[in-house]
Design an enzyme around this catalytic site. Structure first.
Site, mmCIF file in Angstrom:
data_model
loop_
_atom_site.group_PDB
_atom_site.id
_atom_site.type_symbol
_atom_site.label_atom_id
_atom_site.label_comp_id
_atom_site.label_asym_id
_atom_site.label_seq_id
_atom_site.Cartn_x
_atom_site.Cartn_y
_atom_site.Cartn_z
ATOM 1 N N CYS A 116 3.928 9.882 3.094
ATOM 2 C CA CYS A 116 3.874 9.676 4.537
ATOM 3 C C CYS A 116 4.696 10.714 5.297
ATOM 4 O O CYS A 116 4.301 11.870 5.364
ATOM 5 C CB CYS A 116 4.279 8.242 4.902
ATOM 6 S SG CYS A 116 3.764 7.833 6.587
ATOM 7 N N GLU B 92 3.753 3.048 -2.567
ATOM 8 C CA GLU B 92 4.788 2.076 -2.959
ATOM 9 C C GLU B 92 4.487 0.684 -2.415
ATOM 10 O O GLU B 92 5.029 -0.294 -2.911
ATOM 11 C CB GLU B 92 6.173 2.570 -2.519
ATOM 12 C CG GLU B 92 6.557 2.297 -1.061
ATOM 13 C CD GLU B 92 5.826 3.184 -0.056
ATOM 14 O OE1 GLU B 92 5.035 4.045 -0.476
ATOM 15 O OE2 GLU B 92 6.067 3.012 1.156
ATOM 16 N N HIS C 109 0.853 5.067 1.697
ATOM 17 C CA HIS C 109 2.072 4.476 1.117
ATOM 18 C C HIS C 109 1.776 3.820 -0.231
ATOM 19 O O HIS C 109 1.592 2.600 -0.290
ATOM 20 C CB HIS C 109 2.666 3.443 2.078
ATOM 21 C CG HIS C 109 3.452 4.029 3.199
ATOM 22 N ND1 HIS C 109 4.803 4.317 3.109
ATOM 23 C CD2 HIS C 109 3.082 4.402 4.440
ATOM 24 C CE1 HIS C 109 5.229 4.830 4.251
ATOM 25 N NE2 HIS C 109 4.193 4.896 5.075
#
Ligand code: MN
Length: 261
Positions: A117, A226, A224
């Site tokens: 990001c 994660e 993202h």
């Protein structure tokens, strides 16, 4: 160089802290990044924002086997030669300087990098590229990318738009050329730095993945991963690949005495 931490077999992956909106009395880091690194087998190493102490920053950097660039605030457009647009968001000046410095060092040393990001944008700016300060206002044919607005309307793992993936390191890791991803950004890559190649594009043509032109381990994504470890287990492969590359980088440093200072 002291290499005892490598006896644990966990490469050290650095990730810069950020300055919270509550003010500069403390620094913080997103927990999901640290947990993703730890589950992938790394020793996560949060990096303080010592923007005015290049010696300390370099000493920390020299301990790292790899670098994770995480999400966060907008980058000061002065770093890519533009005036501040009214729609540019909050800027964390110390974090900008620390992350741009760490990224340039890592690009120069071929130290493995995973960028997410804001990190995706940091890599591009560090290498000489520019950004759209607000996609909705400035991209010629934008789709919605800011799935944090309105606040609370979308989960962080909401699969917001499609991404087309080129034959690339990213494509090999994900084992796909068409995926859906979350999208929690309002800025994006305008001009790509000359040393980088795109590896993924959103439906509006925005570059959502990039890699190095040579074989340096550089994985950079606008979404993202994660936040998608449960929704799309393939995303864990990005962290696993970083840890594997960092382990190899660290082992090469340890077993090549000529490279030690
Ligand atoms: Mn997006």
């Amino acid at each position: 160089m002291n290499t005892t931490w490598r006896l644990h077999g966990r490469p050290v992956i650095g990730a810069a802290l950020y300055t919270p909106e509550t003010g500069p009395r403390s620094w913080a880091i997103g927990r999901s990044y640290v947990l993703a690194l730890a589950s992938a087998g790394a020793s996560p190493w949060p990096i303080p924002l010592l923007a005015d102490d290049a010696q300390a920053l370099r000493a920390i950097y020299d301990h790292l086997d790899g670098l994770l660039l995480t999400g966060g605030d907008d980058i000061d457009p002065a770093h890519y030669g533009e005036q501040l647009h009214p729609l540019c968001g909050r800027i964390d000046a110390a974090r900008d300087r620390v992350e741009l410095t760490l990224t340039r060092w890592a690009l120069q040393d071929r130290k493995p990098i995973l960028a997410i990001c804001r990190g995706h944008q940091v890599v591009n700016v560090a290498a000489g590229g520019t950004l759209y300060q607000d996609l909705a206002a400035l991209h010629p044919r934008p789709i919605k990318h800011d799935y944090f607005d309105p606040p609370g309307a979308y989960a962080r793992d909401f699969l917001a738009h499609g991404v087309r993936i080129a034959p690339s390191r990213l494509g090999d890791i994900l084992g796909a050329h068409d995926i859906r991803v979350n999208s929690l950004h309002h800025q994006g890559i305008k001009t790509l730095a000359p040393s980088l190649v795109p590896s993924a594009w959103a439906d509006d043509g925005l570059v959502e993945g990039l890699e190095a032109k040579d074989d340096q381990f550089l994985l950079s994504v606008q979404w993202h991963p994660e936040e998608l470890l449960d929704a799309d287990p393939r995303m864990g492969g990005l962290f696993a690949a970083l840890v594997a590359a960092a382990r190899e980088f660290g082992e090469a440093r340890v077993t090549a005495p000529l490279n030690l200072e």
